[in-house]
Design an enzyme around this catalytic site. Structure first.
Site, mmCIF file in Angstrom:
data_model
loop_
_atom_site.group_PDB
_atom_site.id
_atom_site.type_symbol
_atom_site.label_atom_id
_atom_site.label_comp_id
_atom_site.label_asym_id
_atom_site.label_seq_id
_atom_site.Cartn_x
_atom_site.Cartn_y
_atom_site.Cartn_z
ATOM 1 N N ASP A 1 41.505 41.895 47.957
ATOM 2 C CA ASP A 1 41.697 40.613 48.638
ATOM 3 C C ASP A 1 43.076 40.074 48.257
ATOM 4 O O ASP A 1 43.554 40.320 47.141
ATOM 5 C CB ASP A 1 40.597 39.637 48.209
ATOM 6 C CG ASP A 1 40.757 38.273 48.859
ATOM 7 O OD1 ASP A 1 40.822 38.215 50.100
ATOM 8 O OD2 ASP A 1 40.835 37.265 48.124
ATOM 9 N N ASP B 1 37.836 37.435 44.418
ATOM 10 C CA ASP B 1 37.576 36.338 43.487
ATOM 11 C C ASP B 1 36.869 35.153 44.123
ATOM 12 O O ASP B 1 36.433 34.241 43.413
ATOM 13 C CB ASP B 1 38.893 35.858 42.873
ATOM 14 C CG ASP B 1 39.761 35.120 43.895
ATOM 15 O OD1 ASP B 1 39.759 35.525 45.076
ATOM 16 O OD2 ASP B 1 40.439 34.145 43.510
ATOM 17 N N ASP C 1 34.253 36.454 49.311
ATOM 18 C CA ASP C 1 34.363 37.875 48.963
ATOM 19 C C ASP C 1 33.025 38.461 48.508
ATOM 20 O O ASP C 1 32.883 39.683 48.422
ATOM 21 C CB ASP C 1 35.394 38.074 47.839
ATOM 22 C CG ASP C 1 36.798 37.674 48.263
ATOM 23 O OD1 ASP C 1 37.135 37.904 49.430
ATOM 24 O OD2 ASP C 1 37.537 37.135 47.421
#
Length: 386
Positions: A100, A301, A305
């Site tokens: 990410d 995080d 996600d």
């Protein structure tokens, strides 16, 4: 309390090994009792008991859990919390790592960089920023916080928005001082049927610089752009290079527009980018990579996600992120650095290598030791002595 697949394999082998040894011990006793040297009963008893003593199923049983405990301990020493032996084993076979962008590759602390007013707008730069920041005061998005902090730094007094509505992956809508304010990406403007004119080319230029542009429309008319930038972590590029040197494909996934995403990707050496991905589609993108026959790890995080972390073969959560992401992951990187991903994979590979060494060693020991214990060398020793 969980067992890695390799541990279950060792248990299965031990399950066959023990009865085989018992049968060999009985067979040894019978053979030497019939054809063994005098006193035959004593020799047969000694050799059969020796077979039971020298056989070592515990070596097979301990080969895996002993190494797993050491591997998980080594991970903890480096700030890597591994939840299970299965996660540690799976990490060895990873072929693709999906990162990410915000908060993982970057610091996750974006800052306001630009406030651009459209030629057709009826407001100036400060008024535009006031409207944008006022809308974002109730938003929880990291980019919203950057806009609000940027406005406060300029001494702009913000007001509370009314009728606030957040559209995931698009933007926000609210009423500020009786005016309808729409703030978001290109998809948001298309959703609201707001023509942008020259603002699109301006946004493209900002995106090429690695900034995230957000359009502002006031009363259904394009008014300008606010842009924020999230700086890359100091060690992200080095960690990504290390992952690639391990033969692992690195993919970046983000909800940002493609130009901004590719600008960040170029800085850290990533060639494959999944951009403009809605939060609910991250897990689907991971699933598509798995459908290509790849073993996929997801590193993230944020709350959005969590589904992707759960979908991946191995989910790695940044320890500085949300509790939801950490709970959904298999491995937690306490220090928040991507170097932890490299270390986790290296620990996994070293641990599995050690397990195979243990299993092979135990197998060789038993293969060589059992024939000796069964007294098969006795005829040869007799010939030598004679």
């Amino acid at each position: 309390n969980s067992k890695a697949p390799i541990a279950r394999l060792a248990d299965t082998i031990s399950g066959y090994f023990v009865p085989v040894v018992m049968i060999l011990a009985v067979w040894t006793f019978v053979v030497w009792f019939v054809v063994g040297p005098q006193p035959q009963l004593v020799y047969a008893l000694v050799t059969s008991v020796t077979v039971l003593i020298i056989a070592c199923p515990c070596a097979l049983g301990l080969a895996t859990p002993m190494s797993l405990m050491v591997g998980i301990g080594k991970g903890a020493e480096h700030g890597i919390l591994i939840r299970s032996g299965e996660a540690l084993q799976t990490a060895r076979a990873l072929s693709t790592v999906v990162l990410d962008k915000t908060g993982t590759i970057t610091k996750g602390k974006p800052e306001l960089t630009d406030t651009i007013v459209s030629d057709q707008s009826s407001v100036d730069s400060d008024q535009l920023l006031k409207l944008a920041a006022s809308v974002e005061t109730v938003s929880e998005h990291p980019l919203a916080e950057a806009i609000v902090e940027g406005a406060k730094a300029k001494g702009i007094v913000l007001v509370s928005p009314q009728n606030f509505e957040a559209i995931p992956g698009h933007g926000v809508i609210a009423q500020v001082d009786g005016r309808k304010v729409v703030l978001g990406n290109l998809k948001m403007m298309k959703r609201e049927n707001i023509p942008l004119g020259d603002l699109e080319s301006t946004a493209a230029r900002l995106a090429d610089d690695g900034k995230t542009p957000m359009y502002i429309a006031i009363d259904n008319k394009a008014a300008g752009i606010v842009a924020v930038a999230d700086t890359v972590k100091e060690d992200s590029a080095e960690a990504i290079k290390s992952l690639q040197s391990l033969g692992i494909e690195v993919v970046m996934i983000t909800g940002d527009n493609r130009r901004t995403a590719e600008a960040i990707a170029r800085k850290v050496g990533i060639t494959r980018v999944l951009a403009e991905v809605l939060p609910e589609d991250k897990a689907n993108n991971v699933q598509q990579l798995q459908a290509e026959g790849k073993k996929v790890a997801m590193v993230g995080d944020g709350i959005n996600d969590a589904p992707a972390l759960a979908q991946a073969d191995v989910g790695l959560a940044i320890g500085t992120g949300t509790d939801v992401a950490i709970e959904a992951s298999d491995i937690t990187l306490i220090k928040g650095s991507l170097k932890g991903v490299v270390t986790a994979i290296e620990v996994s590979r070293a641990t599995m290598k050690n397990i195979y060494q243990n299993l092979v060693g135990a197998f060789i020991y038993n293969v060589l030791g059992l024939p000796v214990a069964m007294g098969l060398l006795f005829p040869f020793l007799g010939l030598l002595l004679s």
